[in-house]
Design a protein around this motif. Structure first.
Motif, PDB file in Angstrom:
ATOM      1  N   GLU A 184       0.836  -1.272  -0.054  1.00 19.35           N
ATOM      2  CA  GLU A 184       0.112   0.111   0.178  1.00 19.35           C
ATOM      3  C   GLU A 184       0.999   1.292  -0.128  1.00 19.35           C
ATOM      4  N   ASP A 185       1.940   1.287   0.714  1.00 20.39           N
ATOM      5  CA  ASP A 185       2.921   2.036   0.602  1.00 20.39           C
ATOM      6  C   ASP A 185       3.497   2.644  -0.651  1.00 20.39           C
ATOM      7  N   VAL A 186       3.705   1.495  -1.537  1.00 17.20           N
ATOM      8  CA  VAL A 186       4.307   1.667  -2.770  1.00 17.20           C
ATOM      9  C   VAL A 186       3.248   2.324  -3.889  1.00 17.20           C
ATOM     10  N   VAL A 187       1.986   1.849  -3.505  1.00 15.69           N
ATOM     11  CA  VAL A 187       1.003   2.483  -4.137  1.00 15.69           C
ATOM     12  C   VAL A 187       0.869   4.059  -4.020  1.00 15.69           C
ATOM     13  N   LYS A 188       0.858   4.303  -2.833  1.00 16.32           N
ATOM     14  CA  LYS A 188       0.825   5.911  -2.432  1.00 16.32           C
ATOM     15  C   LYS A 188       2.011   6.403  -3.012  1.00 16.32           C
ATOM     16  N   GLU A 189       3.293   6.029  -3.153  1.00 17.54           N
ATOM     17  CA  GLU A 189       4.379   6.701  -3.889  1.00 17.54           C
ATOM     18  C   GLU A 189       4.401   6.563  -5.087  1.00 17.54           C
ATOM     19  N   TYR A 190       3.897   5.601  -6.003  1.00 13.68           N
ATOM     20  CA  TYR A 190       4.050   5.387  -7.344  1.00 13.68           C
ATOM     21  C   TYR A 190       2.890   4.940  -7.858  1.00 13.68           C
ATOM     22  N   GLY A 191       2.056   5.267  -7.471  1.00 13.23           N
ATOM     23  CA  GLY A 191       0.544   4.908  -7.958  1.00 13.23           C
ATOM     24  C   GLY A 191       0.221   5.565  -9.240  1.00 13.23           C
ATOM     25  N   ASP A 192       0.755   6.748  -9.576  1.00 14.05           N
ATOM     26  CA  ASP A 192       0.333   7.488 -10.796  1.00 14.05           C
ATOM     27  C   ASP A 192       1.360   6.970 -11.735  1.00 14.05           C
ATOM     28  N   TRP A 193       2.505   6.500 -11.526  1.00 14.09           N
ATOM     29  CA  TRP A 193       3.351   5.871 -12.391  1.00 14.09           C
ATOM     30  C   TRP A 193       2.721   4.253 -12.893  1.00 14.09           C
ATOM     31  N   MET A 194       2.194   3.677 -11.860  1.00 11.77           N
ATOM     32  CA  MET A 194       1.570   2.314 -12.079  1.00 11.77           C
ATOM     33  C   MET A 194       0.521   2.634 -13.140  1.00 11.77           C
ATOM     34  N   GLN A 195      -0.480   3.581 -12.891  1.00 11.92           N
ATOM     35  CA  GLN A 195      -1.674   3.712 -13.528  1.00 11.92           C
ATOM     36  C   GLN A 195      -1.450   4.228 -15.097  1.00 11.92           C
ATOM     37  N   LYS A 196      -0.177   4.798 -14.994  1.00 13.24           N
ATOM     38  CA  LYS A 196       0.103   5.011 -16.663  1.00 13.24           C
ATOM     39  C   LYS A 196       0.785   3.871 -17.376  1.00 13.24           C
ATOM     40  N   LYS A 197       1.668   3.128 -16.515  1.00 15.05           N
ATOM     41  CA  LYS A 197       2.035   2.146 -17.360  1.00 15.05           C
ATOM     42  C   LYS A 197       1.286   0.982 -17.491  1.00 15.05           C
ATOM     43  N   PHE A 198       0.445   0.572 -16.482  1.00 17.22           N
ATOM     44  CA  PHE A 198      -0.187  -0.807 -16.216  1.00 17.22           C
ATOM     45  C   PHE A 198      -1.875  -0.517 -16.175  1.00 17.22           C
ATOM     46  N   ASN A 199      -2.149   0.719 -16.192  1.00 25.50           N
ATOM     47  CA  ASN A 199      -3.602   0.849 -15.892  1.00 25.50           C
ATOM     48  C   ASN A 199      -4.036   0.379 -15.026  1.00 25.50           C
ATOM     49  N   SER A 200      -3.347   0.164 -13.759  1.00 27.70           N
ATOM     50  CA  SER A 200      -3.968  -0.381 -12.343  1.00 27.70           C
ATOM     51  C   SER A 200      -2.844  -0.069 -11.350  1.00 27.70           C
ATOM     52  N   THR A 201      -3.504  -0.260 -10.246  1.00 23.26           N
ATOM     53  CA  THR A 201      -2.643  -0.162  -8.980  1.00 23.26           C
ATOM     54  C   THR A 201      -3.099  -1.586  -8.227  1.00 23.26           C
ATOM     55  N   ASP A 202      -3.446  -2.444  -8.436  1.00 25.80           N
ATOM     56  CA  ASP A 202      -3.909  -3.584  -7.998  1.00 25.80           C
ATOM     57  C   ASP A 202      -2.537  -4.676  -7.966  1.00 25.80           C
ATOM     58  N   MET A 203      -1.394  -3.982  -7.209  1.00 24.14           N
ATOM     59  CA  MET A 203      -0.093  -4.497  -7.419  1.00 24.14           C
ATOM     60  C   MET A 203       0.203  -5.252  -6.285  1.00 24.14           C
ATOM     61  N   PHE A 218      15.975  -3.546  -4.434  1.00 25.66           N
ATOM     62  CA  PHE A 218      15.051  -3.245  -5.489  1.00 25.66           C
ATOM     63  C   PHE A 218      13.966  -4.314  -5.879  1.00 25.66           C
ATOM     64  N   PHE A 219      12.856  -4.100  -6.460  1.00 16.82           N
ATOM     65  CA  PHE A 219      11.914  -5.079  -6.857  1.00 16.82           C
ATOM     66  C   PHE A 219      10.982  -4.827  -8.150  1.00 16.82           C
ATOM     67  N   LYS A 220      10.326  -5.638  -8.620  1.00 22.21           N
ATOM     68  CA  LYS A 220       9.401  -5.523  -9.671  1.00 22.21           C
ATOM     69  C   LYS A 220       8.113  -5.252  -8.915  1.00 22.21           C
ATOM     70  N   VAL A 221       7.283  -4.611  -9.881  1.00 23.48           N
ATOM     71  CA  VAL A 221       5.938  -4.610  -9.346  1.00 23.48           C
ATOM     72  C   VAL A 221       4.883  -5.721 -10.220  1.00 23.48           C
ATOM     73  N   ALA A 222       4.003  -6.310  -9.538  1.00 23.23           N
ATOM     74  CA  ALA A 222       3.268  -7.148 -10.317  1.00 23.23           C
ATOM     75  C   ALA A 222       2.076  -7.146 -10.158  1.00 23.23           C
ATOM     76  N   PHE A 223       1.225  -7.522 -11.281  1.00 24.03           N
ATOM     77  CA  PHE A 223      -0.199  -7.313 -11.320  1.00 24.03           C
ATOM     78  C   PHE A 223      -0.859  -8.515 -11.379  1.00 24.03           C
ATOM     79  N   PRO A 224      -1.441  -9.320 -10.408  1.00 20.85           N
ATOM     80  CA  PRO A 224      -1.920 -10.741 -10.423  1.00 20.85           C
ATOM     81  C   PRO A 224      -3.124 -11.066 -11.246  1.00 20.85           C
TER      82      PRO A 224
END
Length: 317
Positions: A184-203, A218-224
């Protein structure tokens, strides 16, 4: 089919490519010998950002499989001075033969960490070399790669259907578990980037790689996909690199692509394909190693040795 783990002693001299024999400079002054006994089996090192040699150089750790797919097998350590091979875990079920059981040295070479799919549940295990005893570190989790000289194993929930979305560090000696980063903290920090790249924040946090000093990750973000077929190519969407300072408890930056990364020996930069390194604080990218075709490059802890694989169709480059 037989895959064999080899040790290479490479001379850096004479790397100019001869038009008639492009590989000649790599054979000159090179000694090649098999590490593992020659048998009809796969012999597989875990991955490019961890070393199969124990920190003291006495042992080599590898996964073996007698089936064509390589997805079921055993873990073994070989004592280099005697050639004695010891099975330390058997009947393992892997996600694929690409990373095998993510087997790795930890605790200065006193412990081997790996994961296994048993009865439909992924579990992270620690094997104590001195006693031959194994213990469960985490259930319904997988392990990526920690420091061979440290004691923390980076675990995460399965990226296709996670029981946990957070990065959890498990102490391989004491069994202590601590949540290092919340999704949830990753989403707070980089949610806009996720939405733009993946069209989702369900990570969910996926495949964390710790620095050698255990101060950064460092880590990847994944969308199940929330399916059960973990070997499917569409099991999740995943990309990017989030860099985090574990010691200071702060996000450093997000990088748009994964790029087959590993840490540089000083833990200040991320080294990736093309042999470029990105300084995690400044974001500046520079050439770090000789220019050559590379897909999965890494550098030894003393900074003296460079290793990579590459697409063989580009060999003549």
């Amino acid at each position: 089919m037989k895959s064999v783990l080899f040790a290479f002693l490479l001379s850096a001299a004479g790397l100019a490519v001869a038009a008639d024999d492009p590989l000649a400079p790599w054979r000159e002054g090179v000694k090649i010998r098999p590490v593992a006994p020659q048998q009809e089996r796969h012999t597989i090192h875990a991955y490019f950002n961890t070393c199969p040699e124990s920190p003291d150089g006495k042992y080599v750790l590898y996964y073996t499989s007698g089936i064509a797919s390589g997805e079921e097998g055993d873990l073994r350590i070989l004592e280099r001075s005697t050639g004695k091979e010891t099975i330390i875990a058997t009947g393992l079920h892997c996600e694929d033969a690409h990373r095998a059981a993510c087997q790795q040295w930890s605790n200065g070479g006193k412990t081997v960490v790996y994961h296994d799919n048993r009865d439909g549940h992924w579990q992270v295990m620690a094997f104590e070399v001195a006693t031959g005893k194994a213990k469960l570190l985490a259930m319904d989790r997988q392990v990526a790669f920690g420091s061979p000289t440290g004691v923390w194993a980076p675990t995460y929930g399965c990226h296709w259907n996670p029981a946990s979305r957070n990065l959890e560090l498990v102490n391989v000696v004491t069994g202590e578990v601590r949540t290092a980063i919340k999704a949830e903290d990753v989403v707070k920090e980089y949610g806009d980037w996720m939405q733009k790249k993946f069209n989702s924040t369900d990570m969910t946090i996926f495949f964390p790689i710790m620095s050698h000093d255990e101060k950064k990750v460092f880590f990847k973000v994944a969308f199940p996909s929330y399916g059960n077929d973990f070997r499917s190519m569409s099991v999740s969407k995943r990309d990017g690199k989030v860099v985090y300072d574990l010691e200071a408890g702060r996000f450093i930056r997000v990088l748009d692509a994964w790029g087959h990364p590993s840490w540089t020996p000083d833990d200040k930069a991320i080294f990736e394909y093309g042999n470029y390194a990105t300084d995690v604080e400044s974001g500046k990218t520079t050439r770090y190693a000789p220019s050559c075709i590379s897909d999965h490059p890494s550098v030894s802890l003393d900074g003296k040795l460079f290793v990579t694989d590459a697409d063989v169709t580009k060999r003549n480059w």
